[in-house]
Design a protein around this motif. Structure first.
Motif, PDB file in Angstrom:
ATOM      1  N   LEU A 171       0.827  -1.206   0.000  1.00 14.57           N
ATOM      2  CA  LEU A 171       0.000   0.000   0.000  1.00 14.57           C
ATOM      3  C   LEU A 171       0.862   1.257   0.000  1.00 14.57           C
ATOM      4  O   LEU A 171       0.548   2.248  -0.662  1.00 14.57           O
ATOM      5  N   ALA A 217      -6.718   3.559   2.742  1.00 13.32           N
ATOM      6  CA  ALA A 217      -6.979   2.287   2.064  1.00 13.32           C
ATOM      7  C   ALA A 217      -7.711   1.328   2.988  1.00 13.32           C
ATOM      8  O   ALA A 217      -7.569   1.389   4.215  1.00 13.32           O
ATOM      9  N   SER A 218      -8.495   0.455   2.385  1.00 13.43           N
ATOM     10  CA  SER A 218      -9.123  -0.617   3.153  1.00 13.43           C
ATOM     11  C   SER A 218      -8.035  -1.538   3.688  1.00 13.43           C
ATOM     12  O   SER A 218      -7.025  -1.777   3.033  1.00 13.43           O
ATOM     13  N   TYR A 219      -8.257  -2.060   4.885  1.00 13.94           N
ATOM     14  CA  TYR A 219      -7.280  -2.989   5.457  1.00 13.94           C
ATOM     15  C   TYR A 219      -8.012  -4.051   6.271  1.00 13.94           C
ATOM     16  O   TYR A 219      -8.854  -3.706   7.103  1.00 13.94           O
ATOM     17  N   GLU A 222      -6.387  -5.459   2.694  1.00 10.37           N
ATOM     18  CA  GLU A 222      -6.752  -5.160   1.314  1.00 10.37           C
ATOM     19  C   GLU A 222      -7.332  -6.396   0.635  1.00 10.37           C
ATOM     20  O   GLU A 222      -6.777  -7.478   0.729  1.00 10.37           O
ATOM     21  N   TYR A 228     -10.946  -0.244  -1.210  1.00 11.38           N
ATOM     22  CA  TYR A 228     -10.854   1.205  -1.378  1.00 11.38           C
ATOM     23  C   TYR A 228      -9.405   1.670  -1.298  1.00 11.38           C
ATOM     24  O   TYR A 228      -8.616   1.188  -0.476  1.00 11.38           O
ATOM     25  N   PHE A 229      -9.060   2.632  -2.151  1.00  8.44           N
ATOM     26  CA  PHE A 229      -7.749   3.274  -2.086  1.00  8.44           C
ATOM     27  C   PHE A 229      -7.870   4.679  -2.660  1.00  8.44           C
ATOM     28  O   PHE A 229      -8.440   4.878  -3.734  1.00  8.44           O
TER      29      PHE A 229
END
Length: 251
Positions: free
Chosen positions: A127, A150-152, A154, A159-160
């Motif tokens: 990321l 960012a989504s985590y 991932e 999402y980023f």
């Protein structure tokens, strides 16, 4: 040599009005100003849900943004004056331990994820590399900061978003504002930044409810203390062969 041919980092004063009153003049890179205003409001805990954002108007010709909250929380707030791009810590005026505090607070979207939690360092490194790959203005000027949300962990279609600014705190506000406007659940997100992690960064993550804060640099002593108190996972030197987990996580 004409200035237009020199590598220069874009910076301009932008006045932010909240609920009809000037809240601050931010020296920032004058783009993505709607996101900057929303992120600023989130970091001040003036809004926490989409319905609390009543209106938003950007006036590029006047270099100003007007944001209105449904609750009117911004009415009567003290004008912070001028906040320069190199003075991120000065842009947070709330007491890190406000009167009546009984320990770590939750952010804008409810309870945090479990603390501590295991970390996928390879995923966080990926990321971070993706964030720096998005830093177009940095490659042109060498004088910008970048932040990413960012989504985590991932997953496919996760999402980023990444945003640049001459000030690292502005870049964070921009990406938090973008995430808020996109309806991201901050409890399942990671915030990445190119600069060192000072206490203002931890307070911004705490206000939004983001549980993980990652940087290629290191945190300050006050940032480390606040991260422990607020139960925020803090990771430094993410671009190195041996990243450092400062608080709240395990490899």
């Amino acid at each position: 040599m004409p200035a237009k041919s020199l590598p220069l980092a874009p910076e301009a004063p932008v006045a932010l009005y909240i609920d009809g009153t000037r809240a601050v003049v931010l020296f920032c890179s004058p783009f993505d100003l709607d996101e900057l205003a929303v992120g600023y409001a989130v970091s001040r805990r003036l809004i926490s849900e989409r319905g609390e954002l009543a209106s938003l108007a950007v006036r590029p010709d006047q270099r100003s943004v007007s944001l209105c909250t449904a609750s009117g929380k911004g009415i009567g707030r003290e004008d912070e004056g001028y906040v320069f791009s190199a003075c991120g810590a000065a842009s947070i005026r709330e007491d890190p331990e406000p009167e009546g505090s009984d320990g770590p607070r939750t952010g804008t979207r409810g309870e945090r994820l479990a603390f501590p939690r295991s970390l996928d360092m390879e995923g966080l490194g990926a990321l971070s590399r993706r964030m720096f790959a998005s830093a177009e203005l940095y490659r042109k000027t060498g004088g910008m900061h970048i932040a990413a949300l960012a989504s985590y962990p991932e997953e496919r279609g996760a999402y980023f978003a990444a945003r640049e600014d001459v000030g690292r705190h502005n870049a964070v506000d921009k990406v938090v504002g973008r995430g808020f406007m996109d309806g991201v659940d901050f409890r399942g997100a990671v915030l990445l930044t190119s600069g060192r992690i000072a206490c203002d960064m931890v307070l911004k993550a705490d206000a939004a409810g983001i549980p993980i804060l990652v940087s290629r640099s290191i945190p300050t002593t006050e940032a480390y203390r606040l991260a422990l108190e607020r139960r925020i996972i803090l990771v430094g030197r993410i671009g190195s062969a041996e990243p450092i987990v400062y608080s709240g996580g395990s490899l």
